[in-house]
Design a protein around this motif. Sequence first.
Motif, mmCIF file in Angstrom:
data_model
loop_
_atom_site.group_PDB
_atom_site.id
_atom_site.type_symbol
_atom_site.label_atom_id
_atom_site.label_comp_id
_atom_site.label_asym_id
_atom_site.label_seq_id
_atom_site.Cartn_x
_atom_site.Cartn_y
_atom_site.Cartn_z
ATOM 1 N N LYS A 14 0.733 -1.162 -0.105
ATOM 2 C CA LYS A 14 -0.027 0.049 -0.085
ATOM 3 C C LYS A 14 0.880 1.219 0.071
ATOM 4 O O LYS A 14 0.407 2.318 -0.363
ATOM 5 C CB LYS A 14 -1.081 -0.155 1.017
ATOM 6 N N ILE A 54 5.925 1.015 18.141
ATOM 7 C CA ILE A 54 6.315 0.562 16.586
ATOM 8 C C ILE A 54 7.447 -0.614 16.655
ATOM 9 O O ILE A 54 7.387 -1.574 15.780
ATOM 10 C CB ILE A 54 6.582 1.612 15.965
ATOM 11 N N LEU A 59 0.292 -1.210 17.756
ATOM 12 C CA LEU A 59 -0.022 0.136 17.211
ATOM 13 C C LEU A 59 0.229 1.147 18.148
ATOM 14 O O LEU A 59 0.167 0.991 19.446
ATOM 15 C CB LEU A 59 -1.702 0.089 17.133
ATOM 16 N N VAL A 60 0.530 2.319 17.653
ATOM 17 C CA VAL A 60 0.669 3.715 18.340
ATOM 18 C C VAL A 60 -0.730 4.001 19.060
ATOM 19 O O VAL A 60 -1.765 3.891 18.203
ATOM 20 C CB VAL A 60 1.487 4.520 17.628
ATOM 21 N N GLY A 86 -2.150 3.637 5.626
ATOM 22 C CA GLY A 86 -2.000 3.328 6.939
ATOM 23 C C GLY A 86 -2.716 3.909 8.319
ATOM 24 O O GLY A 86 -2.612 3.730 9.334
ATOM 25 N N PHE A 87 -3.919 4.776 7.823
ATOM 26 C CA PHE A 87 -4.562 5.225 8.657
ATOM 27 C C PHE A 87 -6.036 5.588 7.812
ATOM 28 O O PHE A 87 -6.298 5.708 6.623
ATOM 29 C CB PHE A 87 -4.176 6.791 8.951
ATOM 30 N N ASP A 136 10.783 -3.054 12.564
ATOM 31 C CA ASP A 136 9.697 -3.879 12.735
ATOM 32 C C ASP A 136 9.514 -4.824 11.472
ATOM 33 O O ASP A 136 8.421 -5.468 11.654
ATOM 34 C CB ASP A 136 8.358 -3.104 12.817
HETATM 35 P P1 ADP Z 1 2.869 -1.616 7.550
HETATM 36 O O1 ADP Z 1 1.361 -1.491 7.266
HETATM 37 O O2 ADP Z 1 3.584 -2.489 6.583
HETATM 38 O O3 ADP Z 1 2.994 -2.316 8.828
HETATM 39 P P2 ADP Z 1 3.197 1.214 8.067
HETATM 40 O O4 ADP Z 1 4.483 1.794 7.690
HETATM 41 O O5 ADP Z 1 1.854 1.770 7.905
HETATM 42 O O6 ADP Z 1 3.818 -0.252 7.746
HETATM 43 O O7 ADP Z 1 3.266 1.420 9.742
HETATM 44 C C1 ADP Z 1 4.291 0.893 10.588
HETATM 45 C C2 ADP Z 1 4.147 0.857 12.015
HETATM 46 O O8 ADP Z 1 3.438 2.270 12.390
HETATM 47 C C3 ADP Z 1 2.551 0.100 12.619
HETATM 48 O O9 ADP Z 1 3.145 -1.272 12.662
HETATM 49 C C4 ADP Z 1 2.242 0.592 13.716
HETATM 50 O O10 ADP Z 1 3.221 0.454 14.936
HETATM 51 C C5 ADP Z 1 2.641 2.295 13.428
HETATM 52 N N1 ADP Z 1 1.317 2.983 12.612
HETATM 53 C C6 ADP Z 1 1.321 3.524 11.667
HETATM 54 N N2 ADP Z 1 0.047 3.726 11.268
HETATM 55 C C7 ADP Z 1 -0.701 3.651 12.232
HETATM 56 C C8 ADP Z 1 -2.011 4.157 12.946
HETATM 57 N N3 ADP Z 1 -2.771 4.663 12.049
HETATM 58 N N4 ADP Z 1 -2.295 3.853 14.419
HETATM 59 C C9 ADP Z 1 -1.488 3.162 15.070
HETATM 60 N N5 ADP Z 1 -0.187 3.067 14.727
HETATM 61 C C10 ADP Z 1 0.228 3.048 13.543
#
Ligand code: ADP
Length: 193
Positions: A14, A54, A59-60, A86-87, A136
């Motif tokens: 994505k 992370i 999740l944050v 991612g959101f 991660d």
């Molecule tokens: P992926 O989808 O490959 O895990 P991302 O770059 O989207 O990679 O996200 C990496 C990390 O950042 C997630 O595993 C999470 O810890 C944190 N993160 C990203 N977006 C969010 C969100 N909307 N809410 C909470 N944590 C988030």
Amino acid sequence: MFNIVIFGPPGSGKGTQSANIAKQYGLVHLSTGDLFRHEIQIQSPVGKEANRYISKGQLVPDAITLRLLYKHASKHINDPGIIFDGFPRTLNQAIMLDRMMNKKGIKVNLVIGIEVEEEELINRIKHRSRTSTRDDDDEKIIHNRMKIYHQQTYPVIEYYQKQGKYESISGMASVETVFQRLCAVIDQYKHEH
Ligand code: ADP
């Protein structure tokens, strides 16, 4: 404004696809993962706090995520549109995003999910971890990220399905083919609205 949410498990591509779509349709690409990684890199208080979660594949917390997202999204209220990558990742984030947009008289127009089989996802991330600087992408942490995706992020699909906004495509193909599939869904939406 034309706002899209790109949805998909870790490793679904994505991030790459969102960047391509942003370019093709003149949208602003907002990736919460990228925003967090930037904060971690500059060692800001938000970055330090976020990294505690992370690095474990968790999740944050919503409060931190929403604050960071609002800060960046609000700069682009007068732009042609935003692609959210991612959101939202929790039901609460989806509800809060709707609330925020309602206040501004805008909305999420379309949500597209990229579907990829779990075995393929794990293989892709393992492959990425050989060259990635992302902590991660470690094998144990990947499994945790997948589990969290199923438990917390999957319900968000249902939320958008009920609003009649959710479309899905198969991500089991080349980057170029998946991109074409995504463009077809977007073009169809634009044609109908
Ligand atoms: P992926 O989808 O490959 O895990 P991302 O770059 O989207 O990679 O996200 C990496 C990390 O950042 C997630 O595993 C999470 O810890 C944190 N993160 C990203 N977006 C969010 C969100 N909307 N809410 C909470 N944590 C988030």
